[in-house]
Structure formats: structure tokens, C-alpha cells
Design a protein around this motif. Structure first.
Motif, mmCIF file in Angstrom:
data_model
loop_
_atom_site.group_PDB
_atom_site.id
_atom_site.type_symbol
_atom_site.label_atom_id
_atom_site.label_comp_id
_atom_site.label_asym_id
_atom_site.label_seq_id
_atom_site.Cartn_x
_atom_site.Cartn_y
_atom_site.Cartn_z
ATOM 1 N N LEU A 66 44.380 -66.340 -13.762
ATOM 2 C CA LEU A 66 45.320 -65.671 -12.865
ATOM 3 C C LEU A 66 46.534 -65.187 -13.633
ATOM 4 O O LEU A 66 46.944 -65.800 -14.615
ATOM 5 C CB LEU A 66 45.777 -66.643 -11.774
ATOM 6 N N PRO A 67 47.131 -64.112 -13.146
ATOM 7 C CA PRO A 67 48.402 -63.689 -13.731
ATOM 8 C C PRO A 67 49.481 -64.622 -13.223
ATOM 9 O O PRO A 67 49.294 -65.335 -12.235
ATOM 10 C CB PRO A 67 48.594 -62.293 -13.152
ATOM 11 N N SER A 69 52.404 -65.547 -11.069
ATOM 12 C CA SER A 69 52.776 -64.969 -9.773
ATOM 13 C C SER A 69 54.226 -64.536 -9.842
ATOM 14 O O SER A 69 54.843 -64.497 -10.888
ATOM 15 C CB SER A 69 52.559 -66.000 -8.674
ATOM 16 N N LEU A 74 51.785 -59.448 -6.397
ATOM 17 C CA LEU A 74 51.200 -60.650 -5.842
ATOM 18 C C LEU A 74 50.013 -60.397 -4.903
ATOM 19 O O LEU A 74 48.969 -61.031 -5.043
ATOM 20 C CB LEU A 74 52.284 -61.446 -5.114
ATOM 21 N N GLY A 77 46.629 -59.915 -6.541
ATOM 22 C CA GLY A 77 45.923 -61.094 -7.031
ATOM 23 C C GLY A 77 44.926 -61.614 -6.005
ATOM 24 O O GLY A 77 43.774 -61.891 -6.324
ATOM 25 N N GLY A 78 45.369 -61.723 -4.778
ATOM 26 C CA GLY A 78 44.494 -62.222 -3.722
ATOM 27 C C GLY A 78 43.282 -61.326 -3.537
ATOM 28 O O GLY A 78 42.158 -61.808 -3.366
ATOM 29 N N ARG A 79 43.502 -60.032 -3.592
ATOM 30 C CA ARG A 79 42.390 -59.109 -3.427
ATOM 31 C C ARG A 79 41.351 -59.270 -4.519
ATOM 32 O O ARG A 79 40.155 -59.216 -4.279
ATOM 33 C CB ARG A 79 42.894 -57.659 -3.435
ATOM 34 N N MET A 81 40.813 -61.951 -6.263
ATOM 35 C CA MET A 81 40.116 -63.234 -6.121
ATOM 36 C C MET A 81 38.961 -63.079 -5.139
ATOM 37 O O MET A 81 37.843 -63.500 -5.412
ATOM 38 C CB MET A 81 41.084 -64.316 -5.648
ATOM 39 N N TYR A 82 39.247 -62.480 -3.989
ATOM 40 C CA TYR A 82 38.167 -62.213 -3.031
ATOM 41 C C TYR A 82 37.090 -61.331 -3.644
ATOM 42 O O TYR A 82 35.894 -61.630 -3.576
ATOM 43 C CB TYR A 82 38.699 -61.472 -1.800
ATOM 44 N N SER A 85 35.106 -62.979 -6.403
ATOM 45 C CA SER A 85 34.251 -64.049 -5.891
ATOM 46 C C SER A 85 32.987 -63.465 -5.275
ATOM 47 O O SER A 85 31.875 -63.985 -5.472
ATOM 48 C CB SER A 85 35.024 -64.867 -4.852
ATOM 49 N N VAL A 95 33.248 -68.634 -9.028
ATOM 50 C CA VAL A 95 34.508 -68.300 -9.690
ATOM 51 C C VAL A 95 35.449 -69.497 -9.684
ATOM 52 O O VAL A 95 35.710 -70.087 -8.633
ATOM 53 C CB VAL A 95 35.196 -67.100 -9.004
ATOM 54 N N LEU A 97 39.252 -70.764 -10.522
ATOM 55 C CA LEU A 97 40.610 -70.262 -10.735
ATOM 56 C C LEU A 97 41.293 -71.038 -11.846
ATOM 57 O O LEU A 97 41.252 -72.270 -11.861
ATOM 58 C CB LEU A 97 41.441 -70.404 -9.462
ATOM 59 N N VAL A 98 41.920 -70.317 -12.741
ATOM 60 C CA VAL A 98 42.684 -70.972 -13.792
ATOM 61 C C VAL A 98 44.112 -70.461 -13.716
ATOM 62 O O VAL A 98 44.376 -69.279 -13.950
ATOM 63 C CB VAL A 98 42.081 -70.701 -15.180
ATOM 64 N N THR A 99 45.003 -71.357 -13.353
ATOM 65 C CA THR A 99 46.403 -70.993 -13.218
ATOM 66 C C THR A 99 47.034 -70.936 -14.594
ATOM 67 O O THR A 99 46.717 -71.769 -15.454
ATOM 68 C CB THR A 99 47.127 -72.034 -12.351
#
Lengths: 344, 344
Positions: A66-67, A69, A74, A77-79, A81-82, A85, A95, A97-99
Motif C-alpha cells: 500500500l502507499p 495514506s 486516499l 487506494g480503496g479502489r 484494493m477491490y 482482489s 491478495v 495487504l502490506v502496510t
DNA sequence: CTGAAAGCGCTTACAG
DNA sequence: CTGAAAGCGCTTACAG
């Protein structure tokens, strides 16, 4: 939970035969296959992910880095991820997630995910022009694919919207409507400062547009703080020669910008025209804005394919000659809304 | 990639000793520990996730079951993915995204993740009042924690904003400002129809508010289609007794609603007051809306803790007496903006 | 305080 | 066309 032994016993075959039926990597008689499949169904058997990955060095997982935040992007990012996935699912991948780590070292969480083999490859978001994560993963010999168009195009496989052409096309559309003074509102400055690829390339496109034509293009960085953003806009609109058009690469800010301008008596498109660069419809609060949309589904599908290829390549011997650096640069598609009018 | 044997060799100890140093589950002399740690550092050793999970049945992964997209709460999904990834990271967990299956069977992807032991527990988003995933996971004896307040509060551990109290508090705030005709705009109707917990409980709160006071509360479902939503609003504002205030549980629609009302000559808060129920600042396009915010960080932290506890409990023997059903219901906190005025 | 050994559940050469 | 066996890299009783 049922194991491969349970299935083998139920089907009256050896565990290895079950494995071969499941992987399809060996010819199996129809009878045996049917018996095994029935047992699998019966027991609700799913192979243990840990055991499988330990043995085969495949996890069927993609790590999504992930970038950070807190930037203007922002919602994007959610888009992704969906989108990722879903696209990954179609390729049989899950998938993870790696913060990003709190500070300094690029890719600590990512490095752990790679070294511990939590995943087969990493997909990087929020890519920078010279992204240290690419080098870090190369050292580990860990496959990557980027959502972002890096300075070194052959450093790793990547996909992106062509932000340079997007910015260029946006300004040209305004120029073609007769506008001679265009304000290009780039991404928030944190993204510019960290040299995110979309920031740098968007600005590059705006500057190319400025160079090529009879239109003056003023590039202004956006801000995550609306008050600060409006101050910057005010400075431009208070000037002797205010812009007659805006190209905005910070779509989330557009509803607020329109409201702020309206409060100054400036109407879109009556007084000022507007193009959104790289947006979703939802960013725009239902406004019918002329825009270039960010093709998340297409980018997700592309990056998944690139990542899957990189995984295959890492297994093959012929790969040693460096990364193949395939990429997919997506040309902009302009969607005409009602926010561009002829220049006054 | 370095294995535990490499580390053991480099440190001059047995592999088991390396394991014990890393897990901290045995007393180790300072000398030995230092040697092992130096070797770990030196080699950049990270234990193989597959081997570890095969042996210990712990993956250090939480599966996040995504809601179906396409609802009015799409942006919320992204926030929870970020929030959970961060909160989980603080507990030593990574987050695996599990996309809902195309059709029918609830939890196919989730079931695979559980049966294959890709994760230690599942966190469910987009929870329904009677969510079939809860029962499905119980059959598998797979720990879950819910982001959502289900009908059966003891079915599984859960956390949620208290939507019922949120709706109630929103209507009361409007009533206290003198409003007697309030329109409660609930979530999009797909969410109502599938009985998402936030939808049902928000409406329940609005209905309680209607019952308790001298205020008429009209509950109207929102729509993902702006045109349809505006038709519904128009029907109310064209009526003989139009509302003087709105409570809106579909925050993403608020900028558009304000624009639509303005086009009808209706100003907020001059003509109509407005409260947003369960929003982020970003949803509101920079507007200073009176609102109850969705406490994503708090909910993410809570659900992570609940999931971690559920994992522990699953290991313990004392658990067999059914789920402990801990939960955390978060009371609403009202943030005063400038969109509520005394009733005309 | 430390080590040798068994075994988690798979996959895949090796053998027939 | 199928099976017996080795081994992936760990963890954790068992032993001293």
C-alpha cells in the motif's frame, strides 16, 4: 479439518494420487479421478496452504504494497484494493495487504512478506519515479509488478494510465475550446515531493502542453488542506490575468473547488471551464464533469497478469538475463461532460 | 533464502535453539541469544511462513471478507482495508483480502480461505443482521469477528458504531433546533434489502425517534442512482408539508443533494438543516456538515482485538462452551458543523 | 541451559 | 496408470 490422507483413504487410493488428481499434472483413469473427486467433495477438502507452499514454493498470494495514506489519493487506494482482489481472484490469487512501515526503510513490511514467502510476488502501489522498493525486491529476487510508470521503464513490469498524455489531452481540450490561460492543478504536493509517478508525469504533460501551443499553462500544486488550496486558487484568480480554465489532477477536491469558486461568483462552465484528470465518477459528487477516468479495472487486470508472468518467469531458468520489463501503458479516454465551454 | 539451519550453523547452535530464541518460549543464555540474533541479522533471516504455519497452525494472517461492492458504501470499504491493515499490523497480523463469490453461496472464497488455513481468523465486513457467513464459519470452527452489529449479539464477537443511537441522536439534534418535519434518508436500498446491520439499525433509530417525540420523521431509502435519489427528494419537497431538516445516512450523496436542493432554491441551512450520519470528512466535499463520524480507526482496532482473542480462545480448551460473544458498541459522537439552524 | 528427533500436510522425483 | 518414500522448513515434546 480433512487432510489429503483422509481423502486418499475415502477414495481408496494413495495420497500421491489425490495430489495428482488435484494438480492435473498426471494422467489418471476416469474411475480413480471420479472416486477422488467424490471424496474431496464429500469431505470438503481444501489443501493446506502452508503445506502446499512449503513444498511447492507457491503460495497463490500476491502482496499488495500500500502507499502511505494521508495523500490526496486516499480513495484511489480503496479502489485498487477491490480491483486487484477481484482481478487476482480470477487468476487464482488472493491478495495480502502490506502496510508501509512507519518510517525510513522502504519495504520493511514488504521485505518481511517477501523473505517469509507470504506471497509469490508483490504489486506496488504509490510508485515513485525511482522507487527503492524495486531495488529492494530485486536483491531478494522477489517478483514485482508496479501500478505506476517508473523512470526506468525496464526496471520492472508495470502498468499505468498515461498521465502525461492525460494531462496533455486535458489542456488541449481546453485550448481547443479557445482557452488561452489554463491553470493546471497538479496532485497534492506531498505526492509531487515524493515523486509519485502520476504526479511527475501529469506535471510533465502539462508542461509539454505549455510548450507546444499558444496557451499559457500555469502549474500549481494542490493541497490536502482545503483552506490552503483555496488560497492558492485565490492568488491565481486575483491576478491581473486570471485563468479561464482548470485542469485538475486532484479529483477529490473538485466539489470543494466548485463551491469555493461559486462563492467568489465564478460559475463553471460559464466563467471557468474544468477538466478532471484521472478521476472516478464518485469523486465528483455527481457532477457531470468532463474528465479522463482512471481505469482501475483495466489496470488491476494488467498488473495481475504482469505479476503472474513475473512469478512464472522466476520459476523458469531462461530468466537469469534480467527482468523482461513488460508493461502496459493505457492511453487516456476523455469523457465529455458539461464543464467545458468556449472561452469567454 | 536463508533457513533456520543456515542461522543455526552461523551461530554454532542447533536449529531448535534458533527457534527457541525467536519464539522466546524458553530460557536461553545471553551469549547464545546474542550469537543467534547476530546470525539472524547477518543473514536477513525470516522464518518461512508456510513451514511455520504448517507446524504451529498459526499463520499470523487475518482474512478480511469484503462486502459486495457497488453499494453506496464503497468508499467505506477502502477505509476499513487501510484501517484494519494498520491495526492488524500492530498485533503482528497481516490482512488477506477475500472477495465475495459471484453468486449464491455465501462465503465460498471465505470458506476456501478458512479450510485451506490461509488465515487464523476472519473479519467480516458488510455484515447482515442474520449473516450466513457466521454460521458457515462456525461449522468449520473458524474464528470470526464482525464489523457490524448482528441480530444475535452472541453469535460472534463484533464491533460497530451504534447506528441506532446515531440516527436517534441526529434526529434529536434537529428536533432540539425546533424542526418538526425531518426526512431520514437511509442507506441505499440494496443495503436495506440485504439487511445490512447499519441500514437496519439506522432505520430503527429513526423510527424510535419518530415514536418518541413531537417530530414527524419520514424514512426514505437512498439510491445509488442520483437521478432516482433526486426524484425521491423532490417528491418530499413538493409535498404539502415539506421537511425542514434532513438526516442522511448516505454521506457520499451529500454534495450532490446540496447541489440539487440549491438548484431548487433550497439553501442549507437557511431553508433546510442537515445532519450526516456516519460519514468521513472527505465524503462531504469539504463542507462543514454537522455529523456523526464513522470511527474507522477505533472499529479497526476493536475488531482486530476481538479477532485476536477469538484465535486465542480457539486454541484453548475452555472454549468448547460456545462463543464468548464479546463486543464493542461505540456510542455516537456528534461533530457540530454549520448545517443545522433553528427551524424557520 | 541446550540438542536430536519426530512430524505438521503436502508435492514430486523414483520405481514399477 | 498408480504407489511408496523423501523432504520442504519449521516447532515442540522428549531427553539430558
Amino acid at each position: 479439518m480433512a487432510t489429503i490422507k483422509d481423502v486418499a483413504q475415502a477414495a481408496g487410493v494413495a495420497p500421491s494420487t489425490v495430489s495428482y488428481v488435484l494438480s492435473g499434472s498426471r494422467k489418471i483413469s476416469a474411475e480413480t479421478r471420479a472416486a477422488v473427486q467424490a471424496a474431496v467433495e464429500e469431505l470438503g477438502y481444501h489443501p493446506n496452504a502452508g503445506a502446499r507452499s512449503l513444498r511447492s514454493t507457491r503460495t497463490d498470494v500476491l502482496a499488495l504494497a500500500l502507499p502511505l495514506s494521508g495523500t490526496g489519493y486516499l480513495p484511489v487506494g480503496g479502489r485498487f484494493m477491490y480491483g486487484l482482489s477481484e482481478a487476482a481472484g480470477r487468476h487464482g490469487y488472493l491478495v495480502l495487504l502490506v502496510t508501509p512501515p512507519g518510517a525510513g526503510d522502504a519495504g520493511a513490511g514488504l521485505e518481511r512478506a517477501a523473505r517469509s514467502r507470504f506471497a509469490d510476488a508483490a504489486v506496488l502501489m504509490g510508485v515513485e519515479m525511482e522507487d527503492p522498493r524495486v531495488a529492494a525486491m530485486r536483491v531478494l529476487d522477489f517478483p514485482v509488478a508496479l501500478i505506476g510508470h517508473p523512470a526506468d521503464e525496464s526496471a520492472a513490469p508495470w502498468t499505468d494510465l498515461d498521465w502525461e498524455e492525460s494531462a496533455l489531452a486535458s489542456v488541449r481540450a481546453l485550448r481547443d475550446a479557445g482557452h488561452r490561460r489554463v491553470l493546471y492543478l497538479a496532485t497534492v504536493e506531498e505526492d509531487v515531493d515524493t515523486r509519485r509517478t502520476y504526479s511527475v508525469r501529469g506535471i510533465r504533460g502539462a508542461e509539454r502542453a505549455a510548450a507546444e501551443a499558444a496557451t499559457h499553462v500555469d502549474v500549481c500544486h494542490s493541497s490536502g488542506d482545503p483552506a490552503e488550496l483555496y488560497r492558492r486558487l485565490d492568488a491565481r484568480f486575483d491576478a491581473a490575468d486570471p485563468p479561464t480554465a482548470l485542469a485538475v489532477q486532484h479529483p477529490a477536491a473538485i466539489p470543494g473547488i466548485l463551491r469555493h469558486l461559486a462563492a467568489r461568483g465564478i460559475q463553471v462552465p460559464r466563467d471557468v471551464s474544468l477538466v478532471a484528470v484521472g478521476s472516478f465518477p464518485e469523486d465528483l459528487g455527481g457532477l457531470d464533469v468532463t474528465r479522463i477516468e482512471l481505469p482501475v479495472a483495466e489496470m488491476s487486470a494488467a498488473v495481475t497478469r504482469l505479476a503472474a508472468e513475473a512469478v512464472e518467469a522466476a520459476g523458469d531458468p531462461g530468466r537469469s538475463g534480467g527482468p523482461s520489463a513488460r508493461h502496459r501503458l493505457i492511453p487516456p479516454r476523455m469523457i465529455r461532460g458539461s464543464t467545458v465551454a468556449p472561452a469567454p
